[in-house]
Scaffold this active site. Structure first.
Site, PDB file in Angstrom:
ATOM      1  CG  ASP A   1      -0.016   0.522 -26.300  1.00  0.00           C
ATOM      2  OD1 ASP A   1       0.162  -0.238 -25.333  1.00  0.00           O
ATOM      3  OD2 ASP A   1      -0.412   0.120 -27.402  1.00  0.00           O
TER       4      ASP A   1
ATOM      5  CG  ASN B   1      -5.209   0.197 -37.939  1.00  0.00           C
ATOM      6  OD1 ASN B   1      -4.635  -0.577 -37.173  1.00  0.00           O
ATOM      7  ND2 ASN B   1      -5.425   1.459 -37.654  1.00  0.00           N
TER       8      ASN B   1
ATOM      9  CG  HIS C   1      -2.532  -0.304 -34.299  1.00  0.00           C
ATOM     10  ND1 HIS C   1      -3.497   0.283 -33.521  1.00  0.00           N
ATOM     11  CD2 HIS C   1      -2.517  -1.612 -33.931  1.00  0.00           C
ATOM     12  CE1 HIS C   1      -4.016  -0.612 -32.709  1.00  0.00           C
ATOM     13  NE2 HIS C   1      -3.446  -1.772 -32.947  1.00  0.00           N
TER      14      HIS C   1
ATOM     15  CD  GLU D   1      -4.519   3.465 -34.408  1.00  0.00           C
ATOM     16  OE1 GLU D   1      -4.255   2.653 -35.323  1.00  0.00           O
ATOM     17  OE2 GLU D   1      -5.365   3.227 -33.528  1.00  0.00           O
TER      18      GLU D   1
HETATM   19  C1  GLP Z   1      -3.903  -3.195 -29.371  1.00  0.00           C
HETATM   20  C2  GLP Z   1      -2.699  -2.605 -28.676  1.00  0.00           C
HETATM   21  C3  GLP Z   1      -1.434  -3.099 -29.313  1.00  0.00           C
HETATM   22  C4  GLP Z   1      -1.655  -4.508 -29.796  1.00  0.00           C
HETATM   23  C5  GLP Z   1      -2.546  -4.437 -30.992  1.00  0.00           C
HETATM   24  C6  GLP Z   1      -2.959  -5.769 -31.584  1.00  0.00           C
HETATM   25  O1  GLP Z   1      -4.951  -2.342 -29.365  1.00  0.00           O
HETATM   26  N1  GLP Z   1      -2.707  -1.177 -28.621  1.00  0.00           N
HETATM   27  O2  GLP Z   1      -0.356  -2.973 -28.435  1.00  0.00           O
HETATM   28  O3  GLP Z   1      -0.466  -5.127 -30.121  1.00  0.00           O
HETATM   29  O4  GLP Z   1      -3.673  -3.630 -30.716  1.00  0.00           O
HETATM   30  O5  GLP Z   1      -3.912  -6.366 -30.792  1.00  0.00           O
HETATM   31  P1  GLP Z   1      -4.390  -7.877 -30.970  1.00  0.00           P
HETATM   32  O6  GLP Z   1      -3.263  -8.732 -30.503  1.00  0.00           O
HETATM   33  O7  GLP Z   1      -5.589  -7.980 -30.086  1.00  0.00           O
HETATM   34  O8  GLP Z   1      -4.726  -8.084 -32.394  1.00  0.00           O
END
Ligand code: GLP
Length: 249
Positions: free
Chosen positions: A68, A137, A139, A144
């Site tokens: 992403d 959330n 994702h 999303e």
């Molecule tokens: C981010 C990325 C994801 C990531 C997720 C969890 O925004 N788009 O690839 O795995 O959200 O992030 P975190 O590890 O900071 O909770």
């Protein structure tokens, strides 16, 4: 789905063991990376960097792929996932991977950029191992929650709850990108192995819902339940709301 609960300071070694074993049998593996705080707070990236420095593993024949990127944020922007990967992984390696693919957030045609990621994955023969975090959330990547989800890479709005979370990094909510390029649900499902890592009490609710609730695009991380080779690695806090029966199975 295999669920492993370990103290935070043991998670990096566990993940690195998995990567090391894969590279021992397939030195040209395609490794799906992830961004976010989890690869850093767990020390996963640092552990991989250390093992590469010590010669325990080599990424020289591998391809890295990132699922992403935020639209409108170019590779030079300090908040880009491109810079994140360079800062926290690629610039620290002795030898660069043979290939690295990450969507370019300022691509003139984001749809074409999505197609390019799918084409790269197809040309490389598929993703062998995909590291995943989970958003609060539910994702994964930037997939999303939605009533239905595309199978292939697509352009998605970024959920407001996440934009609000990222506002501290951008200085203001207005500066946070509104859209992202991301793997599709099917792109995740097609990876040969998934490794989803979550840590911290703030992930406990969503982890329990993702691993025990109905599989639904309204909670994209539920897809790990139907993947044939998914390992979920949690610290005790992130696992604290999981049904213990599930942990024993
Ligand atoms: C981010 C990325 C994801 C990531 C997720 C969890 O925004 N788009 O690839 O795995 O959200 O992030 P975190 O590890 O900071 O909770």
């Amino acid at each position: 789905m295999k669920i492993i609960v370990r103290p935070l300071d043991q998670i990096a070694a566990l993940v690195a063991d998995d990567v090391q074993a894969l590279l021992a049998s397939k030195p040209d593996a395609v490794l799906g990376m992830t961004t976010g705080t989890t690869p850093l707070t767990t020390g996963i990236f640092q552990e991989l960097i250390c093992r590469e420095a010590q010669g325990q593993l080599s990424f020289a024949s591998t391809a890295f792929i990132n699922p992403d990127e935020q639209i409108g944020i170019g590779p030079d922007h300090e908040q880009s996932y491109y810079q994140y990967m360079k800062r926290h992984m690629l610039d620290e390696l002795r030898t660069q991977p043979k290939e690295w693919h990450i969507p370019i957030g300022t691509a003139a045609d984001p749809i074409a950029e999505c197609e390019a990621i799918e084409a790269a994955i197809a040309r490389l023969g598929g993703v062998d191992w995909q590291l995943l975090g989970i958003g609060i959330n539910g994702h994964i990547c930037f997939i999303e929650p939605a009533p239905s989800l595309p199978a292939k890479c697509f352009v998605t709005p970024i959920a407001e709850v996440n934009r609000e979370l990222y506002a501290k990094d951008y200085g203001s909510l207005a500066d946070v990108p509104t859209h992202a390029i991301t793997y599709g649900w099917g792109t995740v499902l097609a990876a040969r192995e998934l490794c989803l890592v979550a840590c911290g009490q703030h992930k406990a609710d969503i982890v329990a819902r993702a691993l025990t609730g109905n599989v639904t695009p309204e909670l994209p991380a539920t897809i790990v339940q139907i993947h044939p080779n998914a390992t979920i690695i949690l610290d005790p806090e992130a696992a604290s709301k999981l049904d213990m029966e599930l942990l024993r199975s």
